[in-house]
Motif scaffolding. Structure first.
Motif, short mmCIF file in Angstrom:
data_model
loop_
_atom_site.label_atom_id
_atom_site.label_comp_id
_atom_site.label_asym_id
_atom_site.label_seq_id
_atom_site.Cartn_x
_atom_site.Cartn_y
_atom_site.Cartn_z
N SER A 49 21.21 -35.72 -19.82
CA SER A 49 20.07 -34.80 -19.21
C SER A 49 20.28 -33.30 -19.97
CB SER A 49 20.29 -34.85 -17.90
OG SER A 49 21.37 -34.35 -17.41
N ALA A 50 21.07 -33.11 -20.47
CA ALA A 50 21.47 -31.88 -21.12
C ALA A 50 20.42 -31.31 -21.99
CB ALA A 50 22.56 -31.62 -22.00
N THR A 51 19.71 -30.08 -22.07
CA THR A 51 18.60 -29.74 -22.88
C THR A 51 19.23 -28.61 -23.82
OG1 THR A 51 18.03 -27.88 -21.33
CG2 THR A 51 16.98 -30.21 -21.25
N THR A 52 20.45 -28.17 -23.95
CA THR A 52 21.10 -27.31 -24.80
C THR A 52 22.18 -28.01 -25.62
OG1 THR A 52 20.64 -25.37 -23.47
CG2 THR A 52 22.07 -25.01 -25.22
N LEU A 53 22.06 -27.98 -26.89
CA LEU A 53 22.90 -28.51 -27.85
C LEU A 53 23.76 -27.66 -28.46
CD1 LEU A 53 20.86 -31.30 -29.53
CD2 LEU A 53 22.27 -31.61 -27.47
N LEU A 74 21.02 -24.66 -29.21
CA LEU A 74 19.62 -25.22 -29.50
C LEU A 74 19.32 -25.99 -28.15
CD1 LEU A 74 20.47 -27.05 -32.84
CD2 LEU A 74 20.07 -24.71 -32.63
N THR A 75 18.10 -25.35 -27.93
CA THR A 75 17.40 -25.80 -26.79
C THR A 75 16.37 -26.81 -27.46
OG1 THR A 75 17.26 -23.81 -25.72
CG2 THR A 75 15.59 -25.42 -24.92
N VAL A 76 16.50 -28.11 -26.80
CA VAL A 76 15.79 -29.26 -27.14
C VAL A 76 14.98 -30.08 -26.49
CG1 VAL A 76 17.52 -29.79 -29.10
CG2 VAL A 76 17.90 -30.84 -26.93
N THR A 77 14.10 -30.81 -26.85
CA THR A 77 13.32 -31.92 -25.96
C THR A 77 13.96 -33.11 -26.41
OG1 THR A 77 11.29 -30.63 -26.01
CG2 THR A 77 11.27 -33.25 -25.33
N ARG A 78 14.80 -33.79 -25.50
CA ARG A 78 15.55 -35.02 -25.69
C ARG A 78 14.51 -36.29 -25.82
NH1 ARG A 78 20.96 -34.42 -23.75
NH2 ARG A 78 21.21 -36.45 -25.02
N GLY A 79 14.98 -37.30 -26.38
CA GLY A 79 14.44 -38.77 -26.64
C GLY A 79 13.12 -38.92 -27.25
N ALA A 80 12.94 -37.85 -28.34
CA ALA A 80 12.08 -38.01 -29.16
C ALA A 80 11.73 -39.16 -29.97
CB ALA A 80 11.71 -36.52 -30.10
N ASP A 81 10.39 -39.32 -30.01
CA ASP A 81 9.96 -40.49 -30.90
C ASP A 81 10.46 -41.90 -30.68
OD1 ASP A 81 8.47 -41.76 -33.15
OD2 ASP A 81 9.89 -40.76 -34.68
N GLY A 82 10.30 -42.11 -29.29
CA GLY A 82 10.70 -43.37 -28.72
C GLY A 82 12.29 -43.72 -28.64
N THR A 83 13.04 -42.76 -28.96
CA THR A 83 14.43 -42.84 -28.64
C THR A 83 14.81 -42.53 -27.18
OG1 THR A 83 15.07 -40.53 -29.31
CG2 THR A 83 14.92 -42.33 -31.08
N THR A 84 16.07 -42.85 -26.94
CA THR A 84 16.33 -42.69 -25.54
C THR A 84 17.36 -41.55 -25.36
OG1 THR A 84 15.89 -44.86 -24.85
CG2 THR A 84 17.43 -43.70 -23.45
N ALA A 85 17.35 -40.40 -24.50
CA ALA A 85 18.39 -39.58 -24.16
C ALA A 85 19.61 -40.28 -23.49
CB ALA A 85 18.03 -38.48 -23.28
N VAL A 86 20.69 -40.02 -24.46
CA VAL A 86 22.02 -40.46 -24.21
C VAL A 86 23.07 -39.56 -24.35
CG1 VAL A 86 21.52 -42.84 -25.07
CG2 VAL A 86 22.48 -41.39 -26.44
N SER A 87 24.11 -39.66 -23.68
CA SER A 87 25.16 -38.75 -23.80
C SER A 87 25.94 -38.81 -25.23
CB SER A 87 26.40 -39.14 -22.82
OG SER A 87 25.96 -39.15 -21.40
#
Length: 129
Positions: free
Chosen positions: A22-26, A64-77
Motif C-alpha cells: 500500500s506504500a505510495t512512496t518508493l 518517488l510518488t507512484v500509482t501502484r499496480g498499473a496496467d493490470g499488475t497487482t500492488a505487492v510488497s
C-alpha cells in the motif's frame, strides 16, 4: 490517457527500503537517466512473480510518488534491494494502436484534413481567417 515520458538512458536501480503493497512512496538508490518530466513508468522486480508496474507522479530527490499496480499488475510488497527499471508496458502499445486505428475521432486539429482539400494535384490551399 495522459502522456507518459520516456528515456533511453535510464539506469536500473534498486529500492533502498522495503515497501508494503500500500506504500505510495518508493525510496530508490538512483534516478540516473530517468525522465525529467512526469508521469513515467517503472517496473519493479521485473521477470519475477512479484513484477509490478507503477506510474511515477512526483519526485522528491530519491523518493518517488507512484500509482501502484498499473496496467493490470497487482500492488505487492517489495524487499529492500528490489530492482527498479524504467520501461514500457502493454498500455504504451495498446494506447498507440487504439489511436492509430481510431477512424471516428479527430484529435489532430493542427493538421489540414484531407477532406477539406479539393482541386487538382499541386493546387494551392487557401483559407479565410
Amino acid at each position: 490517457m495522459p502522456r507518459r515520458y520516456y528515456s533511453s538512458t535510464a539506469v536500473e536501480t534498486t529500492l533502498t527500503a522495503q515497501v508494503s503493497n500500500s506504500a505510495t512512496t518508493l525510496p530508490v538508490a538512483s534516478t540516473s537517466g530517468f525522465p525529467g518530466s512526469l508521469p513515467y513508468t517503472l517496473i519493479l522486480d521485473e521477470g519475477t512473480v512479484n513484477e509490478e508496474i507503477v506510474t511515477v507522479t512526483a519526485v522528491a530527490s530519491l523518493n518517488l510518488t507512484v500509482t501502484r499496480g498499473a496496467d493490470g499488475t497487482t500492488a505487492v510488497s517489495h524487499s529492500n534491494g528490489a530492482t527498479v527499471k524504467h520501461g514500457v508496458s502493454a498500455r504504451d502499445f495498446d494506447e498507440t494502436n487504439a489511436h492509430v486505428n481510431d477512424t471516428t475521432t479527430d484529435v489532430h486539429s493542427q493538421y489540414v484534413l484531407k477532406s477539406l482539400i479539393s482541386g487538382s494535384k499541386g493546387a494551392l490551399i487557401s483559407s479565410t481567417g
